[in-house]
Design an enzyme around this catalytic site. Structure first.
Site, PDB file in Angstrom:
ATOM      1  N   ASN A  11       0.872  -1.171   0.000  1.00  0.00           N
ATOM      2  CA  ASN A  11       0.000   0.000   0.000  1.00  0.00           C
ATOM      3  C   ASN A  11       0.914   1.227   0.000  1.00  0.00           C
ATOM      4  O   ASN A  11       1.418   1.633   1.044  1.00  0.00           O
ATOM      5  CB  ASN A  11      -0.890  -0.045   1.243  1.00  0.00           C
ATOM      6  CG  ASN A  11      -1.840   1.130   1.323  1.00  0.00           C
ATOM      7  OD1 ASN A  11      -1.789   2.035   0.491  1.00  0.00           O
ATOM      8  ND2 ASN A  11      -2.690   1.123   2.324  1.00  0.00           N
ATOM      9  N   ARG A  93      -2.630  -2.144  -3.393  1.00  0.00           N
ATOM     10  CA  ARG A  93      -3.827  -1.335  -3.191  1.00  0.00           C
ATOM     11  C   ARG A  93      -3.735  -0.155  -4.154  1.00  0.00           C
ATOM     12  O   ARG A  93      -2.760   0.601  -4.118  1.00  0.00           O
ATOM     13  CB  ARG A  93      -3.884  -0.830  -1.757  1.00  0.00           C
ATOM     14  CG  ARG A  93      -5.039   0.109  -1.550  1.00  0.00           C
ATOM     15  CD  ARG A  93      -5.050   0.681  -0.172  1.00  0.00           C
ATOM     16  NE  ARG A  93      -6.220   1.514   0.006  1.00  0.00           N
ATOM     17  CZ  ARG A  93      -6.197   2.695   0.606  1.00  0.00           C
ATOM     18  NH1 ARG A  93      -5.082   3.164   1.098  1.00  0.00           N
ATOM     19  NH2 ARG A  93      -7.297   3.380   0.739  1.00  0.00           N
ATOM     20  N   HIS A 182     -12.639   2.890   0.208  1.00  0.00           N
ATOM     21  CA  HIS A 182     -12.614   1.882   1.282  1.00  0.00           C
ATOM     22  C   HIS A 182     -13.308   0.593   0.827  1.00  0.00           C
ATOM     23  O   HIS A 182     -13.805  -0.173   1.655  1.00  0.00           O
ATOM     24  CB  HIS A 182     -13.344   2.361   2.561  1.00  0.00           C
ATOM     25  CG  HIS A 182     -12.669   3.468   3.294  1.00  0.00           C
ATOM     26  ND1 HIS A 182     -13.386   4.453   3.930  1.00  0.00           N
ATOM     27  CD2 HIS A 182     -11.359   3.751   3.507  1.00  0.00           C
ATOM     28  CE1 HIS A 182     -12.545   5.301   4.514  1.00  0.00           C
ATOM     29  NE2 HIS A 182     -11.308   4.893   4.260  1.00  0.00           N
ATOM     30  N   ARG A 243     -11.443  15.590   7.458  1.00  0.00           N
ATOM     31  CA  ARG A 243     -12.255  15.992   6.298  1.00  0.00           C
ATOM     32  C   ARG A 243     -13.671  16.352   6.744  1.00  0.00           C
ATOM     33  O   ARG A 243     -14.228  15.712   7.641  1.00  0.00           O
ATOM     34  CB  ARG A 243     -12.354  14.847   5.285  1.00  0.00           C
ATOM     35  CG  ARG A 243     -11.037  14.472   4.672  1.00  0.00           C
ATOM     36  CD  ARG A 243     -11.258  13.469   3.533  1.00  0.00           C
ATOM     37  NE  ARG A 243     -10.023  12.777   3.231  1.00  0.00           N
ATOM     38  CZ  ARG A 243      -9.860  11.464   3.318  1.00  0.00           C
ATOM     39  NH1 ARG A 243     -10.853  10.668   3.698  1.00  0.00           N
ATOM     40  NH2 ARG A 243      -8.696  10.925   3.043  1.00  0.00           N
ATOM     41  N   GLU A 386      -8.073  -5.092   5.401  1.00  0.00           N
ATOM     42  CA  GLU A 386      -8.009  -4.770   3.968  1.00  0.00           C
ATOM     43  C   GLU A 386      -6.885  -5.537   3.283  1.00  0.00           C
ATOM     44  O   GLU A 386      -7.025  -5.975   2.144  1.00  0.00           O
ATOM     45  CB  GLU A 386      -7.805  -3.259   3.783  1.00  0.00           C
ATOM     46  CG  GLU A 386      -9.047  -2.473   4.161  1.00  0.00           C
ATOM     47  CD  GLU A 386      -8.814  -0.978   4.259  1.00  0.00           C
ATOM     48  OE1 GLU A 386      -8.352  -0.523   5.321  1.00  0.00           O
ATOM     49  OE2 GLU A 386      -9.086  -0.264   3.284  1.00  0.00           O
TER      50      GLU A 386
END
Ligand code: AMP
Length: 425
Positions: A11, A93, A182, A243, A386
């Site tokens: 990743n 990823r 996600h 965010r 993940e």
């Protein structure tokens, strides 16, 4: 032909690389780690072996190539080197797959070109992912490298959920639509929740709440995503660590025209100085809950705003799905913050949603149900993984392709004499 059972998952971020080496025979994480501050004068590699102590190396990693070489050396020191025949694939990823990549994909030059073409819709993420892929390909050019896209699971969203209500021609020209992110987490967690309920994923409706520093919700029906809270970029939806989540687009015009902020400044404001941090100065939920407990008004407001938005999505997705079998909490906040789970579901008994305070307060890393047995909707906590999902998808793809090659080889071999005898008859 590779007999390997291990997948290295990478990743790559703009200044970091996270990695996990996973054995697909049993899903064991053989090693994991992180290189951070790549390109800075002093970087850091933290390596955690399967057994044994995690250790840290502090040195400069001038670029991603140097970082990945250092990772390869760490792995080699444990007999897990990248040259091992046990390694079946490297899974990457990749944040944005656009409209084209809705499945895990073996990376070719053409695929890499397409991922590069998507940079305008993922300027912060795809360039780093591409660098990771390029470096990994130079380290093991012979090995299948598979891209697993954060957006892919959401590609099943119906058009009316994916479209923004703006001029269609403009949207199409600039590929503006809701892609969602996600995805590997939502996919993994929704499937794991069905397993936890002892049900077939094809028959359950689940609301997944991925609450980490970035946060997103999704409505999953029969294993397919039908709506999700993030959009063209990961900015839309829930209140997140830094965010804003949902916001009137008019705020952008206002800040630009009246406030005199440049577009880059507004981008920075909404992505990095908003959300929990914007409301109270902190983006760590532990700290916010501690401050709120002590009566800090800003922290209290940040917590309440976070919960309010979450409840709006739970209600919205309940209506989207019609029938909900489970609501599942995952990622840093979802897995650990019992108070967030309690507040997000409080007072929803009429909807069949209830949380048992005792079950909710249990601290364990295991998937678990925290609603009382009689509740119509199961409320669950399922730790996300993940990397395991990326490894699983990469491994499955490589195996499928290998099998297809073997079968087509076998049919050619057995087909050849039949054909020639046919032609002479
Ligand atoms: P993630 O992005 O999934 O790694 O989640 C990171 C976030 O999880 C942190 O910013 C914290 O806000 C939150 N977090 C981690 N541990 C806890 C905890 N024990 N209680 C509340 N929040 C936590």
């Amino acid at each position: 032909m590779s007999e390997g059972t291990r997948v290295l998952v990478l990743n790559a971020g703009s200044s970091s690389v996270k990695y996990q080496l996973i054995d697909m025979l049993d899903g064991a994480h053989l090693a994991s780690g992180l290189v951070e501050r790549i390109g800075e004068p002093s970087g850091r590699l933290v390596h955690t072996p399967h057994t044994g102590e995690r250790h840290e190396t502090v040195q400069a990693f001038p670029d991603h190539s140097a970082a990945l070489k250092a990772v390869a050396e760490e792995l080699a020191a444990e007999g897990l080197g990248l040259d091992s025949p046990e390694l079946a694939a490297i899974g990457h990823r990749v944040v944005h797959g656009g409209m084209r990549f809705t499945e895990p994909t073996v990376i070719t030059d053409e695929v890499l070109r397409e991922i590069r073409r998507l940079i305008p819709v993922a300027p912060l993420h795809n360039p780093a992912n591409i660098t990771g892929i390029e470096v990994a390909r130079t380290l093991r050019p012979d090995l299948p490298q598979v891209a697993v896209f954060d957006t892919a699971f959401h590609a099943s969203m119906p058009e009316y959920a994916a479209r923004y209500a703006i001029d269609k021609a403009v949207a199409d020209e600039h590929r503006v639509r809701r892609y969602g992110f996600h995805g590997t987490s939502h996919q993994y967690v929704s499937r794991a929740t069905a397993r936890l309920l002892g049900r077939d994923p094809a028959e359950v409706n689940v609301i997944v709440l991925h609450l980490g520093n970035g946060a997103s919700a999704s409505a999953v029906s029969g294993g397919r995503c039908v709506d999700t809270s993030m959009g063209l970029t990961p900015l839309e939806g829930l209140v997140m660590g830094t965010r804003s989540g949902d916001i009137d687009a008019g705020v952008v015009f206002h800040l630009h025209r009246v406030g005199g902020l440049s577009i880059d400044e507004i981008d920075d404001l909404l992505n990095r100085r908003s959300g929990l941090r914007g409301l109270c100065g902190d983006n760590d939920m532990r700290e916010i809950m501690r401050r709120a407990e002590e009566g800090d008004a800003d922290a209290g407001l940040a917590f309440d705003s976070y919960i309010h938005r979450l409840r709006k999505y739970i209600g919205g997705y309940y209506a989207v799905l019609g029938r909900v079998d489970a609501i599942v909490f995952t990622a840093g906040v979802g897995e650990n913050a019992a108070a967030v789970r309690a507040a997000a579901t409080a007072g929803l008994e009429e909807l069949g949603i209830e949380v048992d305070p005792e079950l909710n307060s249990v601290r364990t890393g295991e998937p678990r149900i925290i609603s009382p047995e009689y509740a119509r909707v199961a409320v669950a906590v399922v730790p996300t993984d993940e990397e395991l999902e990326i490894a699983r998808q990469a491994f499955a793809l490589v195996h499928r392709q290998q099998r297809e090659r073997e079968e087509s080889g076998a049919s050619k071999e057995s087909g050849a004499p039949a054909k020639s005898s046919g032609s002479t008859d």
